[in-house]
Design a protein around this motif. Structure first.
Motif, PDB file in Angstrom:
ATOM      1  N   CYS A 173       0.976  -1.190  -0.047  1.00 45.05           N
ATOM      2  CA  CYS A 173      -0.065  -0.040   0.068  1.00 45.05           C
ATOM      3  C   CYS A 173       0.869   1.118  -0.052  1.00 45.05           C
ATOM      4  O   CYS A 173       1.747   1.311   0.745  1.00 45.05           O
ATOM      5  CB  CYS A 173      -0.958  -0.272   1.289  1.00 45.05           C
ATOM      6  N   THR A 174       0.466   2.353  -0.916  1.00 42.69           N
ATOM      7  CA  THR A 174       1.453   3.438  -0.863  1.00 42.69           C
ATOM      8  C   THR A 174       0.473   4.755  -0.049  1.00 42.69           C
ATOM      9  O   THR A 174       1.051   5.582  -0.244  1.00 42.69           O
ATOM     10  CB  THR A 174       1.376   3.984  -2.145  1.00 42.69           C
ATOM     11  N   LEU A 175      -0.508   4.255   0.437  1.00 42.57           N
ATOM     12  CA  LEU A 175      -1.439   5.272   1.293  1.00 42.57           C
ATOM     13  C   LEU A 175      -1.717   6.339   0.299  1.00 42.57           C
ATOM     14  O   LEU A 175      -2.084   7.497   0.239  1.00 42.57           O
ATOM     15  CB  LEU A 175      -0.483   5.919   2.492  1.00 42.57           C
ATOM     16  N   CYS A 176      -1.995   5.772  -0.997  1.00 43.97           N
ATOM     17  CA  CYS A 176      -2.113   6.382  -2.277  1.00 43.97           C
ATOM     18  C   CYS A 176      -1.388   7.801  -2.346  1.00 43.97           C
ATOM     19  O   CYS A 176      -2.084   8.863  -2.443  1.00 43.97           O
ATOM     20  CB  CYS A 176      -3.833   6.741  -2.083  1.00 43.97           C
ATOM     21  N   ALA A 177      -0.150   7.933  -1.985  1.00 42.81           N
ATOM     22  CA  ALA A 177       0.626   8.967  -1.962  1.00 42.81           C
ATOM     23  C   ALA A 177       0.463   9.931  -3.475  1.00 42.81           C
ATOM     24  O   ALA A 177       0.416  11.059  -3.474  1.00 42.81           O
ATOM     25  CB  ALA A 177       2.021   8.761  -1.777  1.00 42.81           C
ATOM     26  N   PRO A 178       0.202   9.364  -4.429  1.00 38.28           N
ATOM     27  CA  PRO A 178       0.017   9.912  -5.908  1.00 38.28           C
ATOM     28  C   PRO A 178      -1.169  10.709  -5.606  1.00 38.28           C
ATOM     29  O   PRO A 178      -1.412  11.944  -6.225  1.00 38.28           O
ATOM     30  CB  PRO A 178       0.073   8.751  -6.949  1.00 38.28           C
ATOM     31  N   ARG A 179      -2.529  10.124  -5.098  1.00 33.52           N
ATOM     32  CA  ARG A 179      -3.637  10.671  -5.097  1.00 33.52           C
ATOM     33  C   ARG A 179      -3.737  11.835  -4.110  1.00 33.52           C
ATOM     34  O   ARG A 179      -4.360  12.660  -4.372  1.00 33.52           O
ATOM     35  CB  ARG A 179      -4.752   9.584  -4.702  1.00 33.52           C
ATOM     36  N   ALA A 181      -1.208  13.799  -3.315  1.00 35.69           N
ATOM     37  CA  ALA A 181      -0.476  14.674  -4.074  1.00 35.69           C
ATOM     38  C   ALA A 181      -1.472  15.453  -4.962  1.00 35.69           C
ATOM     39  O   ALA A 181      -1.289  16.662  -5.089  1.00 35.69           O
ATOM     40  CB  ALA A 181       0.553  14.290  -4.888  1.00 35.69           C
ATOM     41  N   GLN A 182      -2.496  14.795  -5.451  1.00 35.77           N
ATOM     42  CA  GLN A 182      -3.557  15.607  -6.241  1.00 35.77           C
ATOM     43  C   GLN A 182      -4.692  16.155  -5.464  1.00 35.77           C
ATOM     44  O   GLN A 182      -5.787  16.350  -6.189  1.00 35.77           O
ATOM     45  CB  GLN A 182      -4.024  14.660  -7.451  1.00 35.77           C
ATOM     46  N   GLY A 183      -4.595  15.939  -4.230  1.00 34.36           N
ATOM     47  CA  GLY A 183      -5.617  16.411  -3.209  1.00 34.36           C
ATOM     48  C   GLY A 183      -6.771  15.488  -3.154  1.00 34.36           C
ATOM     49  O   GLY A 183      -8.017  15.970  -2.789  1.00 34.36           O
ATOM     50  N   LYS A 184      -6.710  14.317  -3.614  1.00 36.82           N
ATOM     51  CA  LYS A 184      -7.589  13.380  -3.511  1.00 36.82           C
ATOM     52  C   LYS A 184      -7.506  12.434  -2.339  1.00 36.82           C
ATOM     53  O   LYS A 184      -6.437  12.516  -1.532  1.00 36.82           O
ATOM     54  CB  LYS A 184      -7.895  12.303  -4.637  1.00 36.82           C
ATOM     55  N   LEU A 185      -8.542  11.738  -1.811  1.00 34.27           N
ATOM     56  CA  LEU A 185      -8.617  10.896  -0.549  1.00 34.27           C
ATOM     57  C   LEU A 185      -7.940   9.540  -1.029  1.00 34.27           C
ATOM     58  O   LEU A 185      -8.123   9.346  -2.277  1.00 34.27           O
ATOM     59  CB  LEU A 185      -9.848  10.681  -0.113  1.00 34.27           C
ATOM     60  N   PRO A 186      -7.302   8.756  -0.200  1.00 36.63           N
ATOM     61  CA  PRO A 186      -7.041   7.241  -0.555  1.00 36.63           C
ATOM     62  C   PRO A 186      -8.185   6.672  -1.146  1.00 36.63           C
ATOM     63  O   PRO A 186      -9.463   6.958  -0.800  1.00 36.63           O
ATOM     64  CB  PRO A 186      -6.594   6.791   0.714  1.00 36.63           C
ATOM     65  N   GLY A 187      -7.996   5.783  -2.025  1.00 36.25           N
ATOM     66  CA  GLY A 187      -9.031   4.947  -2.783  1.00 36.25           C
ATOM     67  C   GLY A 187      -9.925   4.300  -1.715  1.00 36.25           C
ATOM     68  O   GLY A 187     -11.326   4.341  -1.723  1.00 36.25           O
ATOM     69  N   CYS A 188      -9.349   3.650  -0.956  1.00 32.94           N
ATOM     70  CA  CYS A 188     -10.089   2.897   0.075  1.00 32.94           C
ATOM     71  C   CYS A 188     -11.160   3.635   0.968  1.00 32.94           C
ATOM     72  O   CYS A 188     -12.042   3.484   1.194  1.00 32.94           O
ATOM     73  CB  CYS A 188      -9.294   1.886   0.965  1.00 32.94           C
ATOM     74  N   VAL A 189     -10.498   4.942   1.571  1.00 34.16           N
ATOM     75  CA  VAL A 189     -11.248   5.838   2.456  1.00 34.16           C
ATOM     76  C   VAL A 189     -12.415   6.487   1.530  1.00 34.16           C
ATOM     77  O   VAL A 189     -13.495   6.297   2.117  1.00 34.16           O
ATOM     78  CB  VAL A 189     -10.258   6.944   2.823  1.00 34.16           C
ATOM     79  N   GLU A 190     -12.188   6.758   0.369  1.00 37.48           N
ATOM     80  CA  GLU A 190     -13.086   7.216  -0.463  1.00 37.48           C
ATOM     81  C   GLU A 190     -14.341   6.422  -0.475  1.00 37.48           C
ATOM     82  O   GLU A 190     -15.519   6.703  -0.610  1.00 37.48           O
ATOM     83  CB  GLU A 190     -12.714   7.772  -2.108  1.00 37.48           C
ATOM     84  N   ALA A 191     -13.837   4.923  -0.757  1.00 38.89           N
ATOM     85  CA  ALA A 191     -15.004   3.764  -1.191  1.00 38.89           C
ATOM     86  C   ALA A 191     -15.842   3.566   0.161  1.00 38.89           C
ATOM     87  O   ALA A 191     -16.905   2.956  -0.132  1.00 38.89           O
ATOM     88  CB  ALA A 191     -14.373   2.965  -1.869  1.00 38.89           C
ATOM     89  N   CYS A 192     -15.090   3.730   1.308  1.00 34.71           N
ATOM     90  CA  CYS A 192     -15.738   3.160   2.586  1.00 34.71           C
ATOM     91  C   CYS A 192     -17.254   3.768   2.678  1.00 34.71           C
ATOM     92  O   CYS A 192     -17.533   4.814   2.930  1.00 34.71           O
ATOM     93  CB  CYS A 192     -15.191   3.005   3.740  1.00 34.71           C
ATOM     94  N   PRO A 193     -18.365   2.883   2.535  1.00 33.37           N
ATOM     95  CA  PRO A 193     -19.564   3.402   2.862  1.00 33.37           C
ATOM     96  C   PRO A 193     -20.175   3.675   4.038  1.00 33.37           C
ATOM     97  O   PRO A 193     -20.894   4.527   4.367  1.00 33.37           O
ATOM     98  CB  PRO A 193     -20.496   2.245   2.320  1.00 33.37           C
TER      99      PRO A 193
END
Lengths: 377, 535
Positions: A173-179, A181-193
């Motif tokens: 896991c990269t902690l979504c470091a590239p995301r 950097a773009q101001g987005k949330l990590p993929g998993c966090v964004e998806a968690c309902p």
């Protein structure tokens, strides 16, 4: 080669002497509490419903290989899974004994992004870096594929592309470091309902966790996993059951991996540099002692021999002297006798039969005369 | 797959069965253990099958238990001696030897240590603590065969209840001052030199026996006496009291079905005014309104006095003073004794325990446990203003008036005020907006709370029920939308960091409620059940 007691103690003393100042400076050393504004994720396991949306999102945002089964197949939760070369995160289901099978607990597993990562400390080419933002990132251009990071990680997270023969990488896991950097949330966090994953500054997440534990003491175990484990991790967990019951190690202690290993590791240069000198010194000292001892022994032998020789000479002299004395006494006696005879002859007619003999004796007895003189002196 | 399912079903049913009824009827196993002394011995304690011995000795207690003051002494050792290894060895083995000599079934001999001293016994006692609740109490009160021993005792309370009179050194009975046995004869395992088991407590200067010895010696002896008179008698064997099912059967056999248990005859008040001030009230302005406590209705709701009166049947404020600076009250103030969410005997603590029931937990599970600090919530209990109080004589009257003045009616919300369907469309990305069957959910919740007087009292009216979901805003039939407070962009934004985001709020309310209220038709992971996947 047998080592004498003295040599052994000497070596031991030197070793202790050399290492004592080392440990002392280490113990008083720094304690890294993490970068002040680093980010992390709080996983509230009491909220997780085990829907695997996080796994799906992770797979998509990291463009990983499609798995054999679809992400909405929840039967996969029945078996305990771990991270894989193409799976950066897994959700496992646990049935803690106190809660019964009707109340399963789901726990998401991924890189915990330690504040002081064991993988980074084990990597000798510095392929892993803890960024001030929070992520532990991997540089594949530096990696030599030794996989020490996989051995070092206490959470068993890094995986290896064993099926890639040409350019295998370590994956995690990269902690979504590239995301991020773009101001987005990590993929998993964004998806968690259920918002069972909350992204934020680590210090804020600790406050949220504390608040939940405080306001709902019946729902939570009074512990934030990752606040101190292995020196602290960016990924934090709260749960309603002891963490040991949901597959999380409780034996890790609060010291980071570098803190645990830096002592012995930093001793390496000293051991390599100093110990040969020290040990040579110890060897030289003991050698010199041997030499001195040898010399002393030789001298003592010599002295003893000399003494024996002297004694011999002295007894010889004594013997000689005694003989001389006896001889002188005999001469004196003879002289005296001769003189008496001469005196008798003067009284009586000359030419006594004893005369020639006396002359003979006198002839041979001439040398001792000085002795006699000496004696008289 | 179906095969696996049925296998799992059968296995789990069997596990549940064994958990519910482990070693049925094995309440009659005693572990003979000499306490700290034992730990220094080589051999483990003895798992003693009491039932087997009672059976083979034809329930002749005297075969093992000596008599003390005309009753069997149910501590095994000879009178006035502490239990010891020698006492057990001598008596047990001697009896076994005799039995063997008489060619009767017998037990292990002196050279068979390991038969009695078993480190991991194959059977364990399923014995429960005796639950002497109000129904069992009533069985005793109602029995015509139990006679009171004191003069002038119209009822038969004095058959069991007593006090110790220090000057006269004897037991006496005082009407209206009965207490629960366990208040004096508390649990504790100190064994005195005369063989008495005590809890280390002194009451009126006398060392009291612990509850185990006191109850066995009194209850079992009384039951035996009744049995000897060939009248209806209580259990003599272990399981009769220590097995939940047997005890319940025995009690229910003697009770009229579904008949309410009459109140205890101890002159307890019907209503009590719990005042947050001491006896003299000079200036009423700084005090919270007093609480008119409906003692009578709480008696009906609880199983025993000890549900609240955990140490004595005296007034709460006798020990829990306003300041809480008394040792007798455990340094717990009156306010804390009433509001502590952790203590089962406090008002808030007990009500909180009740809200753990599935019909309540849907809303209450994630509500903070502390008493709400808002005046409306306080007024649910604190409803007698301090300025109505003149003197201590007013207390019963004020309490009675306030309880009588409680709103009896429970206003329901008209059906046409409850929206039947609500489309939740504030967030929609992967899935279509959710068509939420609002009316159906409201009715389902309403049905579950309908017969709960606790719910009706504290929800105040049906709009209070709406607050389960539409929380943290004033009670209204037109509550603000969830998105007014919960952020679309998720949690942890801004200073209100603990507030869930909108997605978490929606799913949190629905899923928590479904999980806690055991609504198994709507699985948390069945996304399309609530919102269809976008095409």
């Amino acid at each position: 080669m047998a080592i004498s007691r003295r040599q052994f103690l000497g070596t031991l003393g030197a070793a202790v002497g050399a290492s004592a100042p080392l440990t002392k400076t280490h113990a008083a050393g720094r304690q890294f509490k993490g970068y002040p504004n680093s980010s992390g994720v709080l996983h509230d396991t009491t909220l997780c419903i085990g829907c695997r949306k996080c796994e799906q999102a992770c797979n998509q945002v990291n463009e990983l290989a499609k798995p054999d089964t679809l992400f909405d197949d929840l039967t996969l939760l029945d078996k305990r899974r771990r991270t894989d070369a193409a799976v950066y995160t897994v959700v496992n289901r646990f049935a803690p004994p106190g809660k019964g099978a009707t109340a399963p607990v789901f726990v998401k597993k991924q890189c915990n992004h330690c504040l002081e990562p064991a993988c980074a400390s084990a990597c000798f080419v510095k392929a892993f870096t803890k960024t001030p933002e929070g992520a532990v990132v991997y540089d594949e251009s530096l990696c030599v594929g030794c996989r020490y990071c996989m051995v070092a990680c206490p959470f068993e997270v890094p995986a290896y592309e064993y099926d890639n023969p040409l350019n295998p990488k370590v994956t995690k896991c990269t902690l979504c470091a590239p995301r991020l950097a773009q101001g987005k949330l990590p993929g998993c966090v964004e998806a968690c309902p259920r918002e069972a994953l909350i992204f934020g500054k680590r210090k804020d997440l600790i406050k949220i966790a504390r608040q939940r534990i405080m306001t709902q003491p019946d729902l939570y175990v009074d512990h934030i996993y990752g606040e101190h484990e292995m020196g602290g991790t960016s990924w934090l967990y709260i749960a309603g059951v002891p963490f040991g019951e949901i597959g999380m190690r409780e034996d890790l202690g609060t010291k980071s991996a570098p803190e645990l290993t830096s002592g012995p590791l930093s001793a390496v240069p000293v051991v390599v540099g100093l110990w040969p000198v020290l040990l040579t010194g110890v060897y030289a000292i003991s050698k010199r002692k041997d030499k001195i001892a040898q010399e002393e022994k030789q001298a003592a032998l010599k002295a003893a021999r000399q003494e024996a020789r002297d004694e011999q000479a002295a007894s010889l002299d004594k013997l000689r002297e005694k003989m001389t004395q006896e001889k002188t006494a005999a001469i004196n006696f003879e002289v005296k006798k001769a003189l008496e005879e001469a005196a008798k002859k003067e009284e009586s007619p000359e030419g006594t039969p004893g005369d020639p003999i006396e002359k003979n004796t006198t002839g041979t007895g001439t040398p001792p005369t000085p002795d006699k003189g000496q004696q008289e002196d | 797959m179906p095969k696996l399912r049925s296998f799992q079903l059968i296995t789990s049913a069997m596990i549940v069965f064994f958990l519910l009824f482990p070693f049925a009827g094995q309440a009659d196993i005693i572990t003979i253990d000499l306490g700290p002394e034992q730990s220094q011995n080589e051999m483990p304690g003895v798992t003693f099958l009491h039932g087997l011995h009672t059976q083979s000795l034809d329930q002749q207690c005297a075969a093992c238990h000596d008599e003390k003051k005309g009753r069997p002494n149910f501590s095994f050792t000879p009178n006035d001696q502490p239990p010891s290894m020698e006492a057990y060895h001598d008596r047990c083995i001697a009896c076994h030897v005799d039995k063997k000599a008489a060619k009767d079934p017998s037990g292990p001999m002196a050279d068979q240590c390991g038969v009695c001293h078993v480190r991991k016994p194959a059977v364990v006692s399923s014995g429960e603590k005796v639950k002497f609740d109000k129904s069992l109490h009533f069985v005793h009160v109602n029995s015509g065969d139990i006679k009171g021993t004191a003069m002038g005792d119209q009822d038969n309370c004095s058959a069991c209840h007593h006090q110790y009179d220090e000057p006269k050194k004897e037991l006496l009975y005082k009407k209206g001052e009965e207490e629960s046995c366990a208040y004096c004869h508390a649990t504790g395992d100190t064994v005195l030199a005369n063989g008495d088991q005590t809890n280390g407590k002194r009451v009126n200067g006398k060392r009291v026996r612990n509850i185990r010895q006191a109850s066995h010696q009194s209850c079992v002896a009384c039951h035996q006496g009744l049995k000897a008179r060939k009248v209806s008698a209580g259990p003599i064997l272990c399981a009769g009291c220590h097995d939940d099912r047997e005890q319940a059967q025995m009690a229910s056999a003697r009770l009229k079905k579904n008949a309410p248990i009459p109140r205890l005859k101890r002159n307890q008040p019907d209503q009590v005014l719990l005042t947050p001030w001491e006896k003299e009230l000079k200036d009423p302005s700084p005090f919270m309104p007093a609480v008119a406590f409906d003692h009578k209705s709480h008696e009906a709701q609880t199983q025993s006095c000890q549900s609240c009166h955990h140490d004595t049947l005296k007034k709460c404020s006798e020990c829990h003073t306003l300041g809480g600076r008394e040792e007798k009250g455990g340094f717990v103030s009156l306010s804390k004794a009433m509001h502590s969410a952790q203590a089962g005997q406090s008002c808030v603590g007990c009500h909180k325990e009740l809200t753990a029931a599935p019909e309540c937990a849907g809303c209450h599970k994630r509500m903070p446990v502390e008493a709400k600090k808002d005046p409306v919530a306080c007024a649910a209990c604190h409803n007698v203003p301090a300025d109505q109080y003149r003197s201590a004589q007013d207390l019963p009257r004020l309490a009675a008036e306030a309880v009588a003045a409680r709103p009896q009616g429970y206003t329901t919300v008209l059906a046409d005020k409850i929206p039947e369907n609500v489309v939740i469309e504030d967030l929609s990305k992967e899935y279509e907006p959710s068509k939420f069957p609002h009316g159906k959910v409201v009715r389902a919740i309403l049905e579950k709370t309908d017969d709960s007087s606790l719910a009706k009292t504290f929800h105040r009216n049906q709009a209070g029920l709406c607050m389960g979901c539409h929380h943290n805003s004033p009670s209204s039939l037109e509550p603000p939308k969830c998105g007014s407070c919960h952020d679309k962009n998720g949690p942890a934004s801004g200073s209100d960091f603990a507030k869930p985001g909108l997605k978490g709020a929606f799913h949190g309310q629905c899923i928590t409620c479904h999980q806690e209220m055991k609504v198994t038709q709507v699985l948390a992971t069945d996304c399309v059940k609530c919102h269809e996947l976008k095409k």
